[in-house]
Design a protein around this motif. Structure first.
Motif, PDB file in Angstrom:
ATOM      1  N   ASP A  21       0.809  -1.223   0.000  1.00  0.00           N
ATOM      2  CA  ASP A  21       0.000   0.000   0.000  1.00  0.00           C
ATOM      3  C   ASP A  21       0.839   1.269   0.000  1.00  0.00           C
ATOM      4  O   ASP A  21       0.307   2.364  -0.131  1.00  0.00           O
ATOM      5  CB  ASP A  21      -0.938   0.020   1.211  1.00  0.00           C
ATOM      6  CG  ASP A  21      -2.094  -0.958   1.062  1.00  0.00           C
ATOM      7  OD1 ASP A  21      -2.402  -1.348  -0.084  1.00  0.00           O
ATOM      8  OD2 ASP A  21      -2.674  -1.337   2.092  1.00  0.00           O
ATOM      9  N   ILE A  22       2.151   1.133   0.162  1.00  0.00           N
ATOM     10  CA  ILE A  22       3.057   2.281   0.191  1.00  0.00           C
ATOM     11  C   ILE A  22       3.626   2.494  -1.202  1.00  0.00           C
ATOM     12  O   ILE A  22       4.104   1.555  -1.840  1.00  0.00           O
ATOM     13  CB  ILE A  22       4.194   2.048   1.198  1.00  0.00           C
ATOM     14  CG1 ILE A  22       3.623   1.917   2.604  1.00  0.00           C
ATOM     15  CG2 ILE A  22       5.231   3.157   1.125  1.00  0.00           C
ATOM     16  CD1 ILE A  22       4.628   1.455   3.631  1.00  0.00           C
ATOM     17  N   SER A  23       3.585   3.726  -1.668  1.00  0.00           N
ATOM     18  CA  SER A  23       4.165   4.043  -2.968  1.00  0.00           C
ATOM     19  C   SER A  23       5.665   4.229  -2.794  1.00  0.00           C
ATOM     20  O   SER A  23       6.112   5.124  -2.081  1.00  0.00           O
ATOM     21  CB  SER A  23       3.517   5.318  -3.521  1.00  0.00           C
ATOM     22  OG  SER A  23       4.045   5.600  -4.791  1.00  0.00           O
ATOM     23  N   ALA A  24       6.437   3.357  -3.429  1.00  0.00           N
ATOM     24  CA  ALA A  24       7.891   3.414  -3.336  1.00  0.00           C
ATOM     25  C   ALA A  24       8.501   2.926  -4.646  1.00  0.00           C
ATOM     26  O   ALA A  24       7.934   2.066  -5.316  1.00  0.00           O
ATOM     27  CB  ALA A  24       8.386   2.556  -2.183  1.00  0.00           C
ATOM     28  N   GLU A  82      10.244  -1.861 -10.551  1.00  0.00           N
ATOM     29  CA  GLU A  82      10.241  -0.409 -10.701  1.00  0.00           C
ATOM     30  C   GLU A  82       9.545   0.287  -9.543  1.00  0.00           C
ATOM     31  O   GLU A  82       9.939   1.371  -9.137  1.00  0.00           O
ATOM     32  CB  GLU A  82       9.574   0.004 -12.019  1.00  0.00           C
ATOM     33  CG  GLU A  82      10.404  -0.286 -13.230  1.00  0.00           C
ATOM     34  CD  GLU A  82       9.720   0.114 -14.523  1.00  0.00           C
ATOM     35  OE1 GLU A  82       8.597   0.691 -14.491  1.00  0.00           O
ATOM     36  OE2 GLU A  82      10.297  -0.156 -15.581  1.00  0.00           O
ATOM     37  N   SER A  83       8.486  -0.350  -9.000  1.00  0.00           N
ATOM     38  CA  SER A  83       7.713   0.301  -7.937  1.00  0.00           C
ATOM     39  C   SER A  83       6.801  -0.711  -7.247  1.00  0.00           C
ATOM     40  O   SER A  83       6.588  -1.815  -7.755  1.00  0.00           O
ATOM     41  CB  SER A  83       6.833   1.410  -8.543  1.00  0.00           C
ATOM     42  OG  SER A  83       5.850   0.843  -9.399  1.00  0.00           O
ATOM     43  N   THR A  84       6.256  -0.293  -6.121  1.00  0.00           N
ATOM     44  CA  THR A  84       5.269  -1.135  -5.448  1.00  0.00           C
ATOM     45  C   THR A  84       4.033  -1.300  -6.326  1.00  0.00           C
ATOM     46  O   THR A  84       3.409  -2.358  -6.324  1.00  0.00           O
ATOM     47  CB  THR A  84       4.857  -0.563  -4.079  1.00  0.00           C
ATOM     48  OG1 THR A  84       4.527   0.820  -4.223  1.00  0.00           O
ATOM     49  CG2 THR A  84       5.947  -0.736  -3.041  1.00  0.00           C
ATOM     50  N   GLU A  85       3.694  -0.277  -7.074  1.00  0.00           N
ATOM     51  CA  GLU A  85       2.512  -0.355  -7.940  1.00  0.00           C
ATOM     52  C   GLU A  85       2.663  -1.455  -8.993  1.00  0.00           C
ATOM     53  O   GLU A  85       1.721  -2.203  -9.258  1.00  0.00           O
ATOM     54  CB  GLU A  85       2.241   0.997  -8.616  1.00  0.00           C
ATOM     55  CG  GLU A  85       1.793   2.094  -7.668  1.00  0.00           C
ATOM     56  CD  GLU A  85       2.942   2.777  -6.910  1.00  0.00           C
ATOM     57  OE1 GLU A  85       2.643   3.547  -5.973  1.00  0.00           O
ATOM     58  OE2 GLU A  85       4.115   2.541  -7.226  1.00  0.00           O
ATOM     59  N   THR A 110       8.256 -16.392   2.887  1.00  0.00           N
ATOM     60  CA  THR A 110       8.422 -15.268   3.812  1.00  0.00           C
ATOM     61  C   THR A 110       8.899 -14.056   3.006  1.00  0.00           C
ATOM     62  O   THR A 110      10.101 -13.833   2.858  1.00  0.00           O
ATOM     63  CB  THR A 110       9.441 -15.632   4.914  1.00  0.00           C
ATOM     64  OG1 THR A 110       9.039 -16.862   5.521  1.00  0.00           O
ATOM     65  CG2 THR A 110       9.517 -14.556   5.978  1.00  0.00           C
ATOM     66  N   PRO A 111       7.964 -13.271   2.446  1.00  0.00           N
ATOM     67  CA  PRO A 111       8.339 -12.126   1.614  1.00  0.00           C
ATOM     68  C   PRO A 111       8.423 -10.818   2.408  1.00  0.00           C
ATOM     69  O   PRO A 111       7.768 -10.656   3.445  1.00  0.00           O
ATOM     70  CB  PRO A 111       7.192 -12.054   0.610  1.00  0.00           C
ATOM     71  CG  PRO A 111       6.012 -12.519   1.400  1.00  0.00           C
ATOM     72  CD  PRO A 111       6.535 -13.559   2.352  1.00  0.00           C
ATOM     73  N   HIS A 112       9.224  -9.894   1.898  1.00  0.00           N
ATOM     74  CA  HIS A 112       9.311  -8.548   2.474  1.00  0.00           C
ATOM     75  C   HIS A 112       9.871  -7.625   1.400  1.00  0.00           C
ATOM     76  O   HIS A 112      10.671  -8.049   0.559  1.00  0.00           O
ATOM     77  CB  HIS A 112      10.226  -8.551   3.704  1.00  0.00           C
ATOM     78  CG  HIS A 112       9.928  -7.469   4.667  1.00  0.00           C
ATOM     79  ND1 HIS A 112       8.963  -7.585   5.633  1.00  0.00           N
ATOM     80  CD2 HIS A 112      10.462  -6.230   4.808  1.00  0.00           C
ATOM     81  CE1 HIS A 112       8.920  -6.468   6.349  1.00  0.00           C
ATOM     82  NE2 HIS A 112       9.816  -5.634   5.858  1.00  0.00           N
ATOM     83  N   LEU A 113       9.447  -6.358   1.428  1.00  0.00           N
ATOM     84  CA  LEU A 113       9.924  -5.371   0.464  1.00  0.00           C
ATOM     85  C   LEU A 113      10.998  -4.487   1.090  1.00  0.00           C
ATOM     86  O   LEU A 113      10.914  -4.144   2.277  1.00  0.00           O
ATOM     87  CB  LEU A 113       8.770  -4.492  -0.019  1.00  0.00           C
ATOM     88  CG  LEU A 113       7.614  -5.222  -0.694  1.00  0.00           C
ATOM     89  CD1 LEU A 113       6.539  -4.239  -1.123  1.00  0.00           C
ATOM     90  CD2 LEU A 113       8.106  -6.029  -1.881  1.00  0.00           C
TER      91      LEU A 113
END
Length: 125
Positions: A21-24, A82-85, A110-113
């Protein structure tokens, strides 16, 4: 992501759904997979099939799969987006869910960004 039989956040306080949900931009998806040794070949076959969907999505940059050394059937997948989107869109593709649904039942993901940062003496952002 719930299509994988067992899905475990790296940080219980901040699961992947909240991160998406975070734009990064750009971002790195780190996913650690554990699997029973007997299911390792099936996992790799299905991982490759899911990857063929992922790598064709807009926003995909690169990826690399690593296997733990020795007798540990643990894998680390490193994917740059390229992005979270763009990652969120890739996760929503029905053909991706179809491939991931075929993972053996023993697979735990076990994922993480993450985002690259500057660390003096250890690289630039």
């Amino acid at each position: 992501m719930e299509v994988i039989k067992k899905f475990k956040p790296l940080d219980e306080r901040f699961p992947l759904e909240r991160q998406l949900d975070i734009s990064a931009a750009p971002i790195v998806l780190i996913n650690i997979f554990t699997v029973d040794a007997a299911d390792e070949a099936a996992f790799l076959e299905n991982f490759k099939a899911a990857g063929t969907v992922f790598t064709k999505q807009p926003g995909y940059i690169s990826s690399q799969l690593h296997r733990a050394i020795g007798d540990s059937p643990t894998y680390l997948n490193y994917v740059v987006w390229e992005s979270t989107e763009t990652l969120r869109e890739a996760f929503s593709r029905p053909e991706f869910f179809e491939k991931v649904s075929a993972y053996p039942a023993s697979v735990v993901a076990t994922p993480h960004l993450f985002q690259k940062i500057a660390a003096p003496g250890h690289g630039a952002a």
